[in-house]
Write a protein that holds these residues in place. Structure first.
Motif, mmCIF file in Angstrom:
data_model
loop_
_atom_site.group_PDB
_atom_site.id
_atom_site.type_symbol
_atom_site.label_atom_id
_atom_site.label_comp_id
_atom_site.label_asym_id
_atom_site.label_seq_id
_atom_site.Cartn_x
_atom_site.Cartn_y
_atom_site.Cartn_z
ATOM 1 N N GLU A 1 -1.670 -16.838 -15.954
ATOM 2 C CA GLU A 1 -3.020 -17.177 -16.395
ATOM 3 C C GLU A 1 -3.292 -18.667 -16.231
ATOM 4 O O GLU A 1 -4.355 -19.072 -15.754
ATOM 5 C CB GLU A 1 -3.168 -16.805 -17.880
ATOM 6 N N ALA A 2 -2.309 -19.486 -16.637
ATOM 7 C CA ALA A 2 -2.469 -20.940 -16.532
ATOM 8 C C ALA A 2 -2.591 -21.368 -15.075
ATOM 9 O O ALA A 2 -3.404 -22.244 -14.739
ATOM 10 C CB ALA A 2 -1.291 -21.649 -17.197
ATOM 11 N N ILE A 3 -1.806 -20.757 -14.195
ATOM 12 C CA ILE A 3 -1.879 -21.083 -12.769
ATOM 13 C C ILE A 3 -3.239 -20.684 -12.207
ATOM 14 O O ILE A 3 -3.834 -21.421 -11.419
ATOM 15 C CB ILE A 3 -0.721 -20.418 -11.991
ATOM 16 N N ASP A 4 -3.746 -19.523 -12.632
ATOM 17 C CA ASP A 4 -5.070 -19.094 -12.181
ATOM 18 C C ASP A 4 -6.147 -20.081 -12.617
ATOM 19 O O ASP A 4 -7.043 -20.423 -11.840
ATOM 20 C CB ASP A 4 -5.398 -17.694 -12.709
ATOM 21 N N LYS A 5 -6.053 -20.561 -13.868
ATOM 22 C CA LYS A 5 -7.021 -21.542 -14.360
ATOM 23 C C LYS A 5 -6.910 -22.845 -13.575
ATOM 24 O O LYS A 5 -7.921 -23.470 -13.245
ATOM 25 C CB LYS A 5 -6.807 -21.803 -15.850
ATOM 26 N N LEU A 6 -5.671 -23.267 -13.287
ATOM 27 C CA LEU A 6 -5.462 -24.482 -12.504
ATOM 28 C C LEU A 6 -6.082 -24.336 -11.125
ATOM 29 O O LEU A 6 -6.770 -25.246 -10.642
ATOM 30 C CB LEU A 6 -3.969 -24.789 -12.382
ATOM 31 N N ASN A 7 -5.865 -23.194 -10.482
ATOM 32 C CA ASN A 7 -6.458 -22.963 -9.158
ATOM 33 C C ASN A 7 -7.978 -23.001 -9.222
ATOM 34 O O ASN A 7 -8.635 -23.587 -8.343
ATOM 35 C CB ASN A 7 -5.995 -21.611 -8.594
ATOM 36 N N ALA A 8 -8.563 -22.396 -10.268
ATOM 37 C CA ALA A 8 -10.013 -22.406 -10.406
ATOM 38 C C ALA A 8 -10.530 -23.834 -10.574
ATOM 39 O O ALA A 8 -11.535 -24.221 -9.965
ATOM 40 C CB ALA A 8 -10.433 -21.534 -11.597
ATOM 41 N N ASN A 9 -9.828 -24.625 -11.388
ATOM 42 C CA ASN A 9 -10.228 -26.028 -11.576
ATOM 43 C C ASN A 9 -10.091 -26.835 -10.295
ATOM 44 O O ASN A 9 -10.952 -27.662 -9.975
ATOM 45 C CB ASN A 9 -9.418 -26.671 -12.701
ATOM 46 N N LEU A 10 -9.011 -26.600 -9.552
ATOM 47 C CA LEU A 10 -8.828 -27.303 -8.287
ATOM 48 C C LEU A 10 -9.929 -26.937 -7.292
ATOM 49 O O LEU A 10 -10.412 -27.803 -6.550
ATOM 50 C CB LEU A 10 -7.450 -27.007 -7.697
ATOM 51 N N GLU A 11 -10.320 -25.672 -7.274
ATOM 52 C CA GLU A 11 -11.404 -25.253 -6.382
ATOM 53 C C GLU A 11 -12.727 -25.895 -6.778
ATOM 54 O O GLU A 11 -13.514 -26.287 -5.918
ATOM 55 C CB GLU A 11 -11.516 -23.731 -6.377
ATOM 56 N N LYS A 12 -12.978 -26.030 -8.113
ATOM 57 C CA LYS A 12 -14.198 -26.693 -8.554
ATOM 58 C C LYS A 12 -14.197 -28.157 -8.130
ATOM 59 O O LYS A 12 -15.210 -28.684 -7.673
ATOM 60 C CB LYS A 12 -14.306 -26.613 -10.080
ATOM 61 N N ILE A 13 -13.041 -28.823 -8.278
ATOM 62 C CA ILE A 13 -12.932 -30.231 -7.897
ATOM 63 C C ILE A 13 -13.145 -30.386 -6.398
ATOM 64 O O ILE A 13 -13.845 -31.284 -5.946
ATOM 65 C CB ILE A 13 -11.570 -30.807 -8.317
#
Length: 100
Positions: free
Chosen positions: A85-97
């Protein structure tokens, strides 16, 4: 986690980490590209991920040796789910950035 799944996960980890330098380079370049961080920061983060993979592999190996995992399996699976879950959130944040 049953022994077959344990063995398959360990084999996947071993295959992914067979060339540690290449693994760290690839992960750091992805982090640098997606997050726009400095190469040094990205390499530090990638090194941390590499160490986490090692720790997971050691834990799985210990479980395989001791035959444990019955009672701890649920707790380990819960931790793996939280990590995923944490990795998925990190990926989503990286994509937003990266999209900015």
């Amino acid at each position: 986690m049953n022994s077959t799944m344990n063995l398959l996960l360990r084999a996947a980890i071993a295959a992914a980490a067979s060339d540690r330098e290449k693994f760290v380079d690839k992960v750091s370049s992805l982090i640098e590209e997606k997050a726009g961080t400095s190469p040094e920061t990205a390499e530090n983060i990638a090194g941390g991920i590499d160490r986490l993979v090692d720790m997971l592999d050691q834990r799985l190996f210990f479980e395989q040796l001791t035959g444990s995992g019955g009672a701890d399996t649920a707790a380990l699976e819960k931790k793996i789910d939280r990590l995923t879950e944490a990795i998925d959130k990190l990926n989503a944040n990286l994509e937003k950035i990266a999209g900015k």
